[in-house]
Enzyme design. Structure first.
Site, PDB file in Angstrom:
ATOM      1  N   THR A  67      48.371  74.431   8.677  1.00  0.00           N
ATOM      2  CA  THR A  67      48.321  75.799   8.180  1.00  0.00           C
ATOM      3  C   THR A  67      46.872  76.216   7.990  1.00  0.00           C
ATOM      4  OG1 THR A  67      48.865  77.337   6.402  1.00  0.00           O
ATOM      5  CG2 THR A  67      48.691  75.037   5.749  1.00  0.00           C
ATOM      6  N   ILE A  68      46.537  77.415   8.465  1.00  0.00           N
ATOM      7  CA  ILE A  68      45.171  77.889   8.213  1.00  0.00           C
ATOM      8  C   ILE A  68      44.983  78.189   6.726  1.00  0.00           C
ATOM      9  CG2 ILE A  68      44.745  78.834  10.524  1.00  0.00           C
ATOM     10  CD1 ILE A  68      45.211  81.664   9.214  1.00  0.00           C
ATOM     11  N   ASP A  69      46.094  78.348   5.997  1.00  0.00           N
ATOM     12  CA  ASP A  69      45.987  78.729   4.578  1.00  0.00           C
ATOM     13  C   ASP A  69      45.437  77.597   3.706  1.00  0.00           C
ATOM     14  OD1 ASP A  69      47.055  81.064   5.422  1.00  0.00           O
ATOM     15  OD2 ASP A  69      48.966  80.873   4.370  1.00  0.00           O
ATOM     16  N   THR A 128      58.224  73.741   7.902  1.00  0.00           N
ATOM     17  CA  THR A 128      58.464  72.706   8.907  1.00  0.00           C
ATOM     18  C   THR A 128      58.706  71.349   8.245  1.00  0.00           C
ATOM     19  OG1 THR A 128      56.946  73.884  10.355  1.00  0.00           O
ATOM     20  CG2 THR A 128      57.469  71.625  10.967  1.00  0.00           C
ATOM     21  N   ARG A 132      59.327  80.789  14.270  1.00  0.00           N
ATOM     22  CA  ARG A 132      59.798  80.751  12.879  1.00  0.00           C
ATOM     23  C   ARG A 132      61.324  80.793  12.930  1.00  0.00           C
ATOM     24  NH1 ARG A 132      55.495  80.951   9.533  1.00  0.00           N
ATOM     25  NH2 ARG A 132      53.679  82.153  10.175  1.00  0.00           N
TER      26      ARG A 132
HETATM   27  N1  ADP Z   1      63.995  74.882   3.749  1.00  0.00           N
HETATM   28  C1  ADP Z   1      63.983  74.660   5.056  1.00  0.00           C
HETATM   29  N2  ADP Z   1      64.842  73.756   5.613  1.00  0.00           N
HETATM   30  C2  ADP Z   1      64.839  73.524   6.941  1.00  0.00           C
HETATM   31  N3  ADP Z   1      64.023  74.127   7.814  1.00  0.00           N
HETATM   32  C3  ADP Z   1      63.147  75.031   7.330  1.00  0.00           C
HETATM   33  C4  ADP Z   1      63.078  75.342   5.946  1.00  0.00           C
HETATM   34  N4  ADP Z   1      62.114  76.275   5.770  1.00  0.00           N
HETATM   35  C5  ADP Z   1      61.615  76.542   6.996  1.00  0.00           C
HETATM   36  N5  ADP Z   1      62.231  75.786   7.927  1.00  0.00           N
HETATM   37  C6  ADP Z   1      61.988  75.813   9.363  1.00  0.00           C
HETATM   38  O1  ADP Z   1      60.653  75.369   9.635  1.00  0.00           O
HETATM   39  C7  ADP Z   1      60.122  76.119  10.717  1.00  0.00           C
HETATM   40  C8  ADP Z   1      58.774  76.681  10.354  1.00  0.00           C
HETATM   41  O2  ADP Z   1      58.807  77.317   9.080  1.00  0.00           O
HETATM   42  P1  ADP Z   1      57.786  78.466   8.691  1.00  0.00           P
HETATM   43  O3  ADP Z   1      57.945  78.735   7.244  1.00  0.00           O
HETATM   44  O4  ADP Z   1      57.965  79.607   9.622  1.00  0.00           O
HETATM   45  O5  ADP Z   1      56.356  77.877   9.034  1.00  0.00           O
HETATM   46  P2  ADP Z   1      55.513  76.715   8.367  1.00  0.00           P
HETATM   47  O6  ADP Z   1      56.166  75.439   8.692  1.00  0.00           O
HETATM   48  O7  ADP Z   1      54.190  76.866   8.995  1.00  0.00           O
HETATM   49  O8  ADP Z   1      55.522  76.983   6.896  1.00  0.00           O
HETATM   50  C9  ADP Z   1      61.145  77.169  11.099  1.00  0.00           C
HETATM   51  O9  ADP Z   1      61.816  76.737  12.262  1.00  0.00           O
HETATM   52  C10 ADP Z   1      62.094  77.202   9.915  1.00  0.00           C
HETATM   53  O10 ADP Z   1      63.442  77.484  10.289  1.00  0.00           O
HETATM   54  O1  FBP Z   2      52.810  87.000  11.271  1.00  0.00           O
HETATM   55  P1  FBP Z   2      53.227  85.590  11.055  1.00  0.00           P
HETATM   56  O2  FBP Z   2      53.321  84.792  12.296  1.00  0.00           O
HETATM   57  O3  FBP Z   2      54.468  85.499  10.231  1.00  0.00           O
HETATM   58  O4  FBP Z   2      52.084  84.865  10.247  1.00  0.00           O
HETATM   59  C1  FBP Z   2      51.515  85.307   9.076  1.00  0.00           C
HETATM   60  C2  FBP Z   2      51.244  84.146   8.160  1.00  0.00           C
HETATM   61  O5  FBP Z   2      50.673  83.046   8.812  1.00  0.00           O
HETATM   62  C3  FBP Z   2      49.753  82.388   7.972  1.00  0.00           C
HETATM   63  O6  FBP Z   2      48.478  82.498   8.522  1.00  0.00           O
HETATM   64  C4  FBP Z   2      50.057  80.919   7.868  1.00  0.00           C
HETATM   65  O7  FBP Z   2      51.396  80.716   7.592  1.00  0.00           O
HETATM   66  P2  FBP Z   2      52.140  79.347   7.992  1.00  0.00           P
HETATM   67  O8  FBP Z   2      51.222  78.247   7.598  1.00  0.00           O
HETATM   68  O9  FBP Z   2      53.409  79.375   7.231  1.00  0.00           O
HETATM   69  O10 FBP Z   2      52.324  79.379   9.470  1.00  0.00           O
HETATM   70  C5  FBP Z   2      49.819  83.144   6.639  1.00  0.00           C
HETATM   71  O11 FBP Z   2      48.570  83.261   6.023  1.00  0.00           O
HETATM   72  C6  FBP Z   2      50.319  84.481   7.074  1.00  0.00           C
HETATM   73  O12 FBP Z   2      50.992  85.120   6.034  1.00  0.00           O
HETATM   74 MG    MG Z   3      54.470  78.174   5.553  1.00  0.00          MG
END
Ligand code: ADP
Ligand code: FBP
Ligand code: MG
Length: 492
Positions: free
Chosen positions: A224-226, A198, A170
């Site tokens: 995402t599992i969500d 992402t 993250r």
């Molecule tokens: N608004 C954004 N602009 C650019 N990169 C972002 C933004 N939000 C999240 N990221 C980047 O995307 C990656 C994953 O984001 P994260 O929220 O942790 O998981 P997910 O993609 O599963 O939602 C991280 O490297 C984060 O820095």
């Molecule tokens: O402890 P972590 O790695 O932040 O993950 C927790 C989160 O991951 C999830 O399973 C999925 O989140 P993302 O899809 O953003 O990866 C959420 O339901 C949960 O809040």
């Molecule tokens: Mg997310």
């Protein structure tokens, strides 16, 4: 409104009133030449198709599949590009250099997507250079350490494992450094596997590569599992996570059943959307109460319901999504490295309020409770439901998604994600899904079936479908759910 700009009310198309969610192509930005697809023509290609497997650029999939005799599908539908191999590609075999990265929390099927991306690139299109960047977006900052050149050995049997062999992270997105690394290593196809954060990052990379005038496509396989990615049927890994949740529910039920007035509580992941809790509850059939972030609830009503269940069955079972009850507990002010709001622990909170409630003096004189104090059993599997390997359904889905992404990339589509729309593989513009989120519709028929299954009271929705439909009638505008936009698909 953004989605209006993206959706051409295509005067140029022969059929009137057809709205197409257009995916950008490199040819719209820079001069590119096309060449016949090597599929079926190159020695390097193991697979020789027997029929016509190619998909035309104007092949579309409708967002709606239901109609009435008086209102046909095209009047309501947005149409999406059908995914699949194109006859012409924009990358010569030796010119193509691909890069794969996994970001965000892990999800069943990540390794399958990685493997299938590699196999499709290398075996179907003969692409010789496929990099895997380790540690998510952060890995681009240290290419020498974190980039690996993938080969058949690297992907051998990885689909059997949970997690991601490329590792993930993250935070750490730095658009300029990522683009510098892509440019320095002449990468012209970037495949990112990740969730909403992402995909926001992918949009920025695409914009920057366009600004730099680079011939580079950016393609996402949403993870995402969500299951909160809007518009698509479901995200990969979701059904595997639901399946993994079932033994946890059974464990809590077994504990609750084995003592007088036992209450099992199972907390399941679901940051903003309660799809895992909803589906696990319906799959189990044993659950008496399901709480999701999309539904409000009154503590008193919950206690009355649990009390009735204890009197009836001597035990009760609760499933709660991680993001539920946040308002009751007080808003979180902490964020993770990616900027995601961290939830308060609803499992511990519920256990405490339920235990406190049934410890009241009046239960000591109640014949159903006297000498049989209620006891809570909290099962919080956290990562155990998402660290599993993909189930059979997700294995197949991941393979289809990966191939769809590669076919789109080879044809020069960019800034897109892949997903099933009404069971057909589609390419969707990234801009149509970033800043939007799918949520459980508390007033639809699926939730109604849950109410019949659990017998719980019908609490109000936090966000309702009447509130926030936009002009397209498809998406909702800004909501209270974390400043994100939400969308509602067809009812199941
Ligand atoms: N608004 C954004 N602009 C650019 N990169 C972002 C933004 N939000 C999240 N990221 C980047 O995307 C990656 C994953 O984001 P994260 O929220 O942790 O998981 P997910 O993609 O599963 O939602 C991280 O490297 C984060 O820095
Ligand atoms: O402890 P972590 O790695 O932040 O993950 C927790 C989160 O991951 C999830 O399973 C999925 O989140 P993302 O899809 O953003 O990866 C959420 O339901 C949960 O809040
Ligand atoms: Mg997310």
């Amino acid at each position: 409104m953004r989605c209006v700009a993206l959706v051409a009310t295509a005067a140029a198309l022969s059929a009137p009133n057809i709205r197409v969610a257009e995916v950008p192509k490199l040819a719209d930005r820079i001069d590119v030449t096309t060449t016949p697809s090597p599929i079926g023509h190159t020695e390097a290609i193991h697979f020789v198709p027997s029929g016509d497997i190619f998909v035309d650029d104007d092949a579309l999939i409708a967002s709606q599949v239901t109609a009435t005799r008086s209102r046909m599908i095209s009047e309501d539908a947005t149409f999406f590009h059908r995914a699949g191999p194109r006859r012409e590609v924009v990358f010569e075999q030796n010119e193509a250099k691909a890069c794969i990265v996994t970001c965000g929390g892990v999800c069943p099927g990540l390794n399958t997507v990685v493997r299938e991306l590699y196999l499709c690139l290398a075996k179907q299109y003969g692409v010789n250079t496929v990099y895997g960047v380790q540690n998510g977006y952060s890995g681009f900052k240290n290419w020498q350490r974190d980039a690996v050149k993938m080969d058949s050995k690297f992907v051998y049997e990885i689909q059997r494992k949970g997690g991601t062999v490329l590792r993930s992270s993250r935070g750490g997105h730095d658009t300029s450094k990522i683009c510098d690394a892509l440019e320095a290593h002449e990468v012209n196809m970037l495949f990112v596997i990740g969730g909403d954060g992402t995909m926001k990052g992918a949009c920025k990379i695409d914009a920057e590569m366009q600004k730099r005038g680079k011939k580079c496509v950016v393609c996402c396989v949403p993870k995402t599992i969500d299951n909160d990615v809007p518009l698509i049927d479901n995200s990969f890994g979701f059904t595997s996570a639901v399946e993994a949740a079932i033994p946890m529910i059974e464990a809590a039920n077994t504990e609750a059943e084995a003592c007088p007035n036992g209450i099992g509580i199972v907390k399941l992941m679901g940051r903003h959307s309660g799809f895992i809790a909803l589906h696990a509850t319906l799959a189990s059939g044993d659950v008496d109460l399901c709480l999701v972030p999309e539904s409000s609830f009154e503590i008193e009503e919950i206690m009355n319901h649990l009390e009735a269940k204890l009197r009836e069955n001597n035990h009760a079972l609760v499933v709660v999504a991680e993001g539920a009850g946040q308002a009751q507990m007080g808003a979180s002010v902490k964020f993770d490295a990616s900027g995601n709001a961290l939830n308060e622990d609803v499992g511990l909170w519920l256990k405490s309020v339920i235990t406190q409630h049934f410890a009241a003096d009046r239960y000591d004189t109640d014949p159903d409770f006297a000498g049989k104090k209620a006891k809570c059993f909290l099962v919080d599997p956290t990562y155990a439901i998402r660290a599993v390997p993909a189930n059979a359904y997700d294995q197949v889905y991941c393979s289809s998604l990966a191939h769809a992404a590669v076919h789109g990339a080879m044809a020069g589509y960019t800034r897109f994600l892949v997903g099933n729309i009404n069971t057909r593989l589609a390419m969707l513009p990234l801009d149509l899904v970033v800043n939007r989120r799918n949520i459980v519709a508390i007033r639809d028929r699926m939730w109604t079936r849950l109410l019949f299954s659990t017998g719980q009271p019908p609490f109000d929705a936090v966000v309702t479908s009447d509130d926030e439909c936009d002009a397209e009638g498809l998406y909702r505008s800004e909501t209270a759910t974390g400043g994100c936009t939400v969308s509602f698909g067809d009812e199941y």
